[in-house]
Design an enzyme around this catalytic site. Structure first.
Site, mmCIF file in Angstrom:
data_model
loop_
_atom_site.group_PDB
_atom_site.id
_atom_site.type_symbol
_atom_site.label_atom_id
_atom_site.label_comp_id
_atom_site.label_asym_id
_atom_site.label_seq_id
_atom_site.Cartn_x
_atom_site.Cartn_y
_atom_site.Cartn_z
ATOM 1 N N PRO A 1 0.831 -1.196 0.000
ATOM 2 C CG PRO A 1 -0.541 -1.504 1.819
ATOM 3 C CD PRO A 1 0.790 -1.884 1.292
ATOM 4 C CD GLU A 2 3.830 2.337 -4.080
ATOM 5 O OE1 GLU A 2 4.136 3.451 -4.520
ATOM 6 O OE2 GLU A 2 4.128 1.287 -4.662
#
Length: 271
Positions: A2-3
Site C-alpha cells: 500500500p502506497e
DNA sequence: AAAAGCCCCTGGATGC
DNA sequence: TGCATCCAGGGGCTTT
C-alpha cells in the site's frame, strides 16, 4: 504494497461508516510490527471522530486519543462481514457499533498504535521525519528542486525514502520517473530545475491516476469494502522487465537499488 | 547528517 | 509431487 493511493482509497472507503462509531473492543491476533502502546481496554467506549492520512499512516482520531494504523507491505483494512471470525492473517479487529474494521496482513509488517495524541513521543517518532504531502499545495516544483539539491543518492532512492515527499512507494517511484523521463540512477542533486518541475508534475499525475483507479492490487490489497484496485493494469514500467516500452518498444530494464527493484526504459529515461 | 545495510514475516512463483 | 530458492507493494534501526 500500500502506497499513498492505496492508503487514501482505504481511508475514503471507511471514513463515513466508522466516523461516529463507538468502540466496543480492540481484539488483537498475532503481534504486529510494534506493540499497541496503551491497553486495548482503554479503547472501550471511545468514539471515532475522524480518519485522516499522513503519508502511509492512517490516523484515527478518537474522542480521547489517537489510533494509528499502518498497512505495511501486505496489509488491508476493511469491514469484516458480520459474524465472520478472524482468519489466520487477521491481526486486529476494531469492533464497533457500526461494524468491525479488520486489519488483514499476512506479512505482519503493519501496525496498530494507540497514543494519547499526535504529539505523543511515540507518534512524533514516526511522523516527524515525514516529507511533504505530494497532493497538497505545499508540494511545489521549487520545494522539490531545493530538496533534491541536498541529496547525492539516486533519485529513485530519494523518492522512496519519504523524508522529502511522502507516499511514493516502489511502484509509483518507478512510474513517476518514467513519466518524467528521468533515469532512476541519476543523483538527485543533478536534476535541473525544469526536470524537477517535470518530476513534480509526474508524481502528482501518477498518484492521482492511481487514486482514480482505486489503487494497485498486485496481490493482497483491498480497500475498506474489500474491492481491488486497477492501476496495475496501467503501469508503464513496474514489473515489466523485458517487455517492450509502450512508447519506444525498447525492452524495459530491471535493476536493484537499495535492495528494491527498479524498472525503467533505457531509451525514454536518459540520465 | 546523510547514506547504506539489515531485518522484521509469510506466501506465491519458479526451478530442479 | 517435493523441496530449495528467490521475490514481494515498507520502513525503522544501526552502522558507517
Amino acid at each position: 504494497m500500500p502506497e499513498l493511493p492505496e492508503v487514501e482509497v482505504t481511508r475514503r472507503s471507511v471514513v463515513d461508516r466508522i466516523t461516529g462509531a463507538r468502540i466496543e473492543a480492540l481484539r488483537l491476533g498475532k503481534p504486529l510490527r510494534w506493540p499497541l502502546g496503551l491497553q486495548a481496554q482503554a479503547l472501550q467506549g471511545r468514539t471515532v471522530r475522524d480518519v485522516r492520512r499522513r503519508g502511509k499512516y492512517l490516523l484515527m482520531d478518537l474522542d480521547q486519543g489517537l489510533l494509528m494504523w499502518h498497512l505495511g507491505m501486505s496489509g488491508s483494512l476493511a469491514f469484516a462481514p458480520p459474524g465472520q471470525a478472524p482468519g489466520p492473517h487477521d491481526h486486529a479487529d476494531l469492533v464497533t457499533n457500526q461494524g468491525t474494521l479488520r486489519l488483514h496482513d499476512p506479512r505482519r509488517f503493519g501496525a496498530v498504535i494507540h497514543v494519547h495524541s499526535e504529539t505523543d513521543p511515540r507518534a512524533r517518532k514516526l511522523l516527524d521525519g515525514l516529507g511533504v504531502e505530494p497532493l497538497s499545495p505545499f508540494f511545489t516544483p521549487e520545494g522539490l528542486h531545493a530538496g533534491l539539491q541536498l541529496r547525492r543518492s539516486p533519485i529513485k532512492s530519494v523518492l522512496l525514502a519519504g523524508d522529502l515527499v511522502v507516499g511514493v512507494g516502489n511502484i509509483y517511484a518507478s512510474e513517476s520517473l518514467f513519466l518524467a523521463g528521468i533515469r532512476p540512477t541519476l543523483a538527485a542533486q543533478r536534476i535541473s530545475r525544469p526536470r524537477a518541475a517535470r518530476l513534480h508534475a509526474a508524481i502528482r499525475t501518477v498518484l492521482q491516476q492511481a487514486l482514480d483507479s482505486g489503487g494497485s492490487t498486485l496481490r493482497d490489497y483491498r480497500n475498506g469494502l474489500g474491492q481491488t484496485g486497477h492501476f496495475q493494469l496501467q503501469v508503464k514500467v513496474y514489473g515489466r522487465d523485458g517487455e517492450p516500452c509502450d512508447v519506444c518498444a525498447t525492452p524495459i530494464r530491471r535493476i536493484v537499488q537499495g535492495q528494491r527493484a527498479t524498472y525503467y526504459c533505457p531509451t525514454c529515461q536518459k540520465a
